[in-house]
Motif scaffolding. Sequence first.
Motif: not given
Length: 475
Positions: A180-189, A196-206, A208-213
């Motif tokens: 659903k569209n509101a699952q983007a909140l999970f993606g942002i989280g 917070a785990k130090g995965q900056r590239n993965r965080a940025a991609i995640t 971007a995908l979540s906000l785009g969705w």
Amino acid sequence: MPMPSSVHPSRRPFVILSVLYTAVLFSSTAWQHYLLGSQVWDLGIFEQFNWLIANGGLNQISSLRNITPLQDHFSLLLLPIALVYKLSPNAYTLLGLQSLAIGCMPALAADLCLRKGVNRGLTWALALAIVLSPYGFLVNRGDFHSDVLTLPLMLVAIREADQPRRWLYYPCLLLTLFAKNAQALFGIGLGLYALAKGQRNRAAITLALSLGWWFLATEMSSAGGDHVGIRLAYLGDSKLEILTTLLTRPWVVLHESSPDSILLYSLGLTLPFLALLGRASWRALLGCSPIYLTNIISASSIQRELNHHYSIGILAFLIGACIDALAQSNQASLLRRKRVLFATMLLGVAAFLGYGRVSYFSSRYLPRLQEARDFQQAKQQIGPNDSVLTIANYAAHMAGRSRIEQIEKPGYGAVSQYDWIVLPAPEIPINIGGKLRPVRRSKIGGTVAQIRRQAEAAGMNCRAANPSIVLCSKG
């Protein structure tokens, strides 16, 4: 029944626990549904969506929702779900899939713990916390939502957030977003958690995908309304105004969400897991903050009720938070591990007894057993292609058809256009605001009587199919 040989002996007890948990979940939700404890919002609506998709009606307007299936939250996950529904087209199929998704969580969480070297005693504590969580039990009862099916995928995505491999993380993320569209909140989280785990590239991609969705899915489902925006509209007319209000006048939230309701909601979610959390849990708790904050500031109180799906992503992060903490607790003494297990069982039992609403079966559902039997008998006379007008409570059992309307919703039109009208008898007690009242004394009693008079005036044949159900039909 012997366990499959592929299941490692150390995992078998947790698999057995999951099988038993799934059986309890499905039994309770199926029993509640049979006893007329389900409503058209949302079980009936999602069944009609799946029926339409399964029968080639992807672009057909749902009579219950007045939009096409994908215009409601743009849930692409309905497409594969509809394929399963087509094999067994009834609400119990949807409830079974949902029970399976929640029921597998103890075994999945235990496997993730054991892979990280967590002590078996602490692993059992987490598995029992999941089983005793009132939220998992309640969110499954008598309702269905596609985002609940993604709970295992959400947990896997959380655990994969700091792993070098990508082939598992991104498919889990995308499938979760597609619910659903509101699952983007999970993606942002999830993006915050990866950061917070130090995965900056993965965080940025995640992120971007979540906000785009979110922007894409919200646009594609605009006909169904932006539910998040509607429920936060008291804070402002745009996302910028909402953020400005929260930063400058946060006390406005208390007009819509009282502190005691927030406290009770938070305790119901977290109580079984409290003894398992630790300093390492802060990253996962940060991850659940977008969903949690949205729920507690919403103008709709149902987002703070444990029998609704709005907190399913929080449950995934809570389990992830426990795994993070337990992975660093292996040096704890045997006495401390026993105390953690005992405290978890005590808190879990207290949470389940306090929030589980088991008493509803005796007060709201079992008293309708005879009505449920009579309804099932009367329903056999109605063909799968016949159009039906009925009350919302019954519509949840007949939604697998092209045309069905509920009398509680204005705009159902002339009664003579329907093949069947299904009404409760005047003395039958129905659930109104949590209390059983005879139909004639309820708020829909006058409407039921009026519809029967209109049907008879239009030449329809109205008769008592049995002591509980009145059927009106053409000819």
